[in-house]
Design a protein around this motif. Structure first.
Motif, PDB file in Angstrom:
ATOM      1  N   PRO A 181       0.821  -1.283   0.024  1.00  0.00           N
ATOM      2  CA  PRO A 181      -0.038  -0.087  -0.109  1.00  0.00           C
ATOM      3  C   PRO A 181       0.767   1.278   0.065  1.00  0.00           C
ATOM      4  CG  PRO A 181      -0.250  -1.149   2.084  1.00  0.00           C
ATOM      5  CD  PRO A 181       0.632  -2.025   0.999  1.00  0.00           C
ATOM      6  N   SER A 182       1.954   1.323   0.518  1.00  0.00           N
ATOM      7  CA  SER A 182       2.812   2.372   0.555  1.00  0.00           C
ATOM      8  C   SER A 182       3.784   2.485  -0.621  1.00  0.00           C
ATOM      9  CB  SER A 182       3.853   2.199   1.646  1.00  0.00           C
ATOM     10  OG  SER A 182       4.461   1.030   1.883  1.00  0.00           O
ATOM     11  N   CYS A 183       3.602   1.716  -1.618  1.00  0.00           N
ATOM     12  CA  CYS A 183       4.304   1.908  -2.929  1.00  0.00           C
ATOM     13  C   CYS A 183       3.282   1.468  -3.818  1.00  0.00           C
ATOM     14  CB  CYS A 183       5.621   0.760  -3.035  1.00  0.00           C
ATOM     15  SG  CYS A 183       6.848   1.190  -1.725  1.00  0.00           S
ATOM     16  N   PRO A 184       2.393   2.337  -4.347  1.00  0.00           N
ATOM     17  CA  PRO A 184       1.156   2.005  -5.188  1.00  0.00           C
ATOM     18  C   PRO A 184       1.723   1.349  -6.506  1.00  0.00           C
ATOM     19  CG  PRO A 184       0.977   3.934  -4.235  1.00  0.00           C
ATOM     20  CD  PRO A 184       2.404   3.644  -3.839  1.00  0.00           C
ATOM     21  N   GLY A 185       1.231   0.260  -6.890  1.00  0.00           N
ATOM     22  CA  GLY A 185       1.500  -0.598  -8.101  1.00  0.00           C
ATOM     23  C   GLY A 185       2.600  -1.539  -7.981  1.00  0.00           C
ATOM     24  N   TRP A 186       3.152  -1.733  -6.737  1.00  0.00           N
ATOM     25  CA  TRP A 186       4.019  -2.861  -6.358  1.00  0.00           C
ATOM     26  C   TRP A 186       3.422  -3.921  -5.608  1.00  0.00           C
ATOM     27  CZ3 TRP A 186       9.392  -0.712  -4.240  1.00  0.00           C
ATOM     28  CH2 TRP A 186      10.161  -0.065  -5.237  1.00  0.00           C
ATOM     29  N   THR A 187       3.799  -5.117  -5.883  1.00  0.00           N
ATOM     30  CA  THR A 187       3.649  -6.113  -5.042  1.00  0.00           C
ATOM     31  C   THR A 187       4.931  -6.476  -4.065  1.00  0.00           C
ATOM     32  OG1 THR A 187       4.632  -7.804  -6.667  1.00  0.00           O
ATOM     33  CG2 THR A 187       2.439  -7.475  -6.987  1.00  0.00           C
ATOM     34  N   THR A 188       4.847  -7.539  -3.351  1.00  0.00           N
ATOM     35  CA  THR A 188       5.909  -7.794  -2.792  1.00  0.00           C
ATOM     36  C   THR A 188       6.975  -8.149  -3.384  1.00  0.00           C
ATOM     37  OG1 THR A 188       4.773  -9.600  -1.885  1.00  0.00           O
ATOM     38  CG2 THR A 188       4.596  -7.854  -0.324  1.00  0.00           C
ATOM     39  N   ALA A 189       6.675  -9.044  -4.276  1.00  0.00           N
ATOM     40  CA  ALA A 189       7.845  -9.534  -5.144  1.00  0.00           C
ATOM     41  C   ALA A 189       8.521  -8.654  -5.998  1.00  0.00           C
ATOM     42  CB  ALA A 189       7.260 -10.275  -6.457  1.00  0.00           C
TER      43      ALA A 189
END
Length: 248
Positions: free
Chosen positions: A30-38
């Motif tokens: 949520p703190s890096c929009p567009g990112w997954t944990t991968a």
């Protein structure tokens, strides 16, 4: 802070980040929009290896970044951590190393930067997992507040003012006082660039709270509910806008 302290904290946060993020590599951050944990693990691995190669070569590595690791982002992060560990344990902090921050061209700059990079992204992994944030040690949080305000914001606003647009051009020289526990900084926002000093002046606006809470707000990892704000809210908003540009 000593280099061995930074490395110890990197080790702890690397382990926590990996353990948390690899449970669900498709979880959104949520703190890096567009990112997954991968994506998060790949980013941190890229960052570690980029600094390893920069210290080894004495120049910025190109082309970059490397291809994805066939063994997955967790294995890639571990490989990158091993490389960073090797560089930081084999070099003295005062050794010369290329950095983007002109006043400090040393290995010690990268030890500090990677410790704070890892701490913030470990928080990202915990936010993605919906888990409580593991406390950031006070010494690292205070150091991180100094870094983001002095190294990122003040330096960058003078070195690359064009990157800050209207947020900097409209600054009128008024200041925000930031109190993180016993630590005090005065951040003066001027069109000519941001100035940071250790000053007890209250400023036209103020932000106060525990060091971890201040650091996470500055990095946009917290909404500020744990902080106390006073004075001109528009000035605080301008500071936030400038920080967003400085850490883009």
């Amino acid at each position: 802070m000593e280099q061995h302290r930074y490395l110890h904290l990197i080790e702890l946060d690397h382990a926590r980040m990996r353990e948390t993020a690899t449970r669900d590599l498709a979880a959104p951050v949520p703190s890096c929009p567009g990112w997954t944990t991968a994506d998060l693990l790949k980013h941190v691995g890229d960052t570690f290896l980029h600094k390893v190669e920069t210290m080894r070569r004495g120049t910025w590595p190109k082309p970059w970044p490397p291809e994805p690791d066939p063994n997955g982002p967790g294995a890639y992060l571990d490989r990158a951590m091993a490389g960073l560990r090797g560089e930081l344990t084999s070099r003295k902090p005062e050794e010369q190393a290329l950095t983007w921050y002109d006043p400090d061209q040393t290995v010690g700059f990268w030890a500090r930067r990677m410790a704070l990079e890892t701490a913030v992204h470990r928080v990202d992994a915990e936010l993605a997992a919906g888990e409580p944030i593991t406390p950031i040690p006070t010494d690292l949080a205070v150091d991180g507040i100094d870094e983001i305000l002095v190294t990122f914001l003040a330096f960058a606003s003078r070195q690359w003012p064009e990157d800050f647009g209207a947020a900097l051009a409209g600054a009128d020289g008024r200041a925000v006082s930031i109190a993180a526990g016993a630590d005090r900084l005065l951040v003066r926002l001027a069109a000519s660039g941001v100035e940071v000093s250790r000053d007890d002046d209250p400023g036209e606006a103020s932000i106060s709270g525990a060091p971890q809470d201040v650091l996470l707000w500055l990095w946009r990892r917290a909404d500020g509910a744990a902080l106390t704000f006073d004075g001109d809210p528009e000035l605080v908003k301008r500071l936030g806008d400038l920080l967003k540009e400085a850490t883009r």
